[in-house]
Design a protein around this motif. Structure first.
Motif, PDB file in Angstrom:
ATOM      1  N   THR A   2       0.820  -1.289   0.161  1.00 29.23           N
ATOM      2  CA  THR A   2      -0.029  -0.191   0.091  1.00 29.23           C
ATOM      3  C   THR A   2       0.901   1.248   0.087  1.00 29.23           C
ATOM      4  O   THR A   2       0.763   2.240  -0.685  1.00 29.23           O
ATOM      5  CB  THR A   2      -1.073   0.070   1.272  1.00 29.23           C
ATOM      6  N   CYS A  25      -2.166   0.833  -5.087  1.00 30.89           N
ATOM      7  CA  CYS A  25      -2.191   1.024  -3.687  1.00 30.89           C
ATOM      8  C   CYS A  25      -3.597   0.697  -2.803  1.00 30.89           C
ATOM      9  O   CYS A  25      -3.603   0.125  -1.883  1.00 30.89           O
ATOM     10  CB  CYS A  25      -1.822   2.495  -3.708  1.00 30.89           C
ATOM     11  N   LEU A  26      -4.444   1.022  -3.667  1.00 33.91           N
ATOM     12  CA  LEU A  26      -5.983   0.777  -2.832  1.00 33.91           C
ATOM     13  C   LEU A  26      -6.169  -0.503  -2.841  1.00 33.91           C
ATOM     14  O   LEU A  26      -6.970  -1.394  -2.016  1.00 33.91           O
ATOM     15  CB  LEU A  26      -6.882   1.945  -3.612  1.00 33.91           C
ATOM     16  N   TYR A  30      -4.552  -1.936  -0.150  1.00 32.88           N
ATOM     17  CA  TYR A  30      -5.179  -1.515   1.184  1.00 32.88           C
ATOM     18  C   TYR A  30      -6.453  -2.210   1.222  1.00 32.88           C
ATOM     19  O   TYR A  30      -6.509  -2.800   2.623  1.00 32.88           O
ATOM     20  CB  TYR A  30      -5.213  -0.269   1.288  1.00 32.88           C
ATOM     21  N   ALA A  41      -3.704   5.310   2.077  1.00 33.25           N
ATOM     22  CA  ALA A  41      -5.048   4.992   1.650  1.00 33.25           C
ATOM     23  C   ALA A  41      -6.052   5.947   1.443  1.00 33.25           C
ATOM     24  O   ALA A  41      -6.694   6.345   0.441  1.00 33.25           O
ATOM     25  CB  ALA A  41      -5.832   3.773   2.114  1.00 33.25           C
ATOM     26  N   THR A  81      -4.975   8.550  -0.900  1.00 33.48           N
ATOM     27  CA  THR A  81      -5.230   8.017  -2.104  1.00 33.48           C
ATOM     28  C   THR A  81      -6.559   7.986  -2.681  1.00 33.48           C
ATOM     29  O   THR A  81      -7.187   8.248  -3.860  1.00 33.48           O
ATOM     30  CB  THR A  81      -4.584   6.554  -2.228  1.00 33.48           C
TER      31      THR A  81
END
Length: 202
Positions: free
Chosen positions: A52, A64-65, A68, A91, A94
């Protein structure tokens, strides 16, 4: 494997914050694969959570998400333990960057509450900084839409970030980032001194 994880995550953390992101990514994936081979799916999941952060700094917000949100399937006590890596804060930023602002602020509130509950005060400075930046971005968005902007919440969390910075090993960097955020807000609040503030930021 848990002891081994503690050694490796420190190395991955240092590579990430030194912006040696490719090395951090390769090492994390290699260690996660090693865990899979040894049948330690639990530690593998912990390592993958840190993707993440790495993908955030690489600017790959989709991945990234993904990592997460995958981490949310872990048991609550493991999520608590891993919260020291501040993945929720990354997160949250983001979500804002990807146009999901409605998810950003509630997530930050939840993460800060969790850190306080767990007594992880040295991690609060980074969370306060990221939250202040999120709040500043929201105020800038309001201004761009012709709405009234109120910087009170931004200032409150920025002050808390500065107060907690002394508890973190990256104190100097955190205080510098806080100063830049403060000057950025002042450019908007007092446009007559914008040139001076921009010079200070640079």
């Amino acid at each position: 494997m848990e002891d081994w994880y503690m050694v490796m995550i420190e190395k991955i953390y240092n590579l990430t914050l030194a912006t040696r992101l490719s090395e951090a990514l390769v090492l994390t994936k290699a260690m996660a694969e090693k865990c899979a081979v040894q049948g330690s799916s639990r530690v593998r999941a912990w390592l993958e959570c840190y993707l993440t952060v790495i993908y955030f700094y690489q600017g790959d917000y989709i991945k990234c998400l993904q990592y997460y949100e995958k981490s949310l399937s872990l048991p609550e006590e493991e999520q608590d333990w891993l919260s020291r890596h501040c993945m929720g804060a990354y997160a949250a930023k983001t979500y804002q960057l990807t146009g999901q602002e409605e998810r950003s602020i509630p997530l930050m509130e939840s993460e800060i509450s969790r850190l306080r509950r767990l007594g992880l005060y040295d991690e609060l400075s980074l969370n306060y900084l990221i939250y202040a930046e999120i709040l500043l971005t929201e105020e800038i968005r309001k201004l761009s839409q012709g709405s009234f902007a109120d910087f009170l919440a931004f200032r409150r969390y920025l002050e808390m970030a500065e107060e907690h910075a002394a508890l973190n090993r990256s104190t100097e960097d955190y205080l510098l980032f806080a100063k830049i955020l403060r000057l950025t807000s002042e450019v908007l609040i007092r446009p007559n001194k914008a040139l001076h503030d921009v010079k200070d930021i640079l």
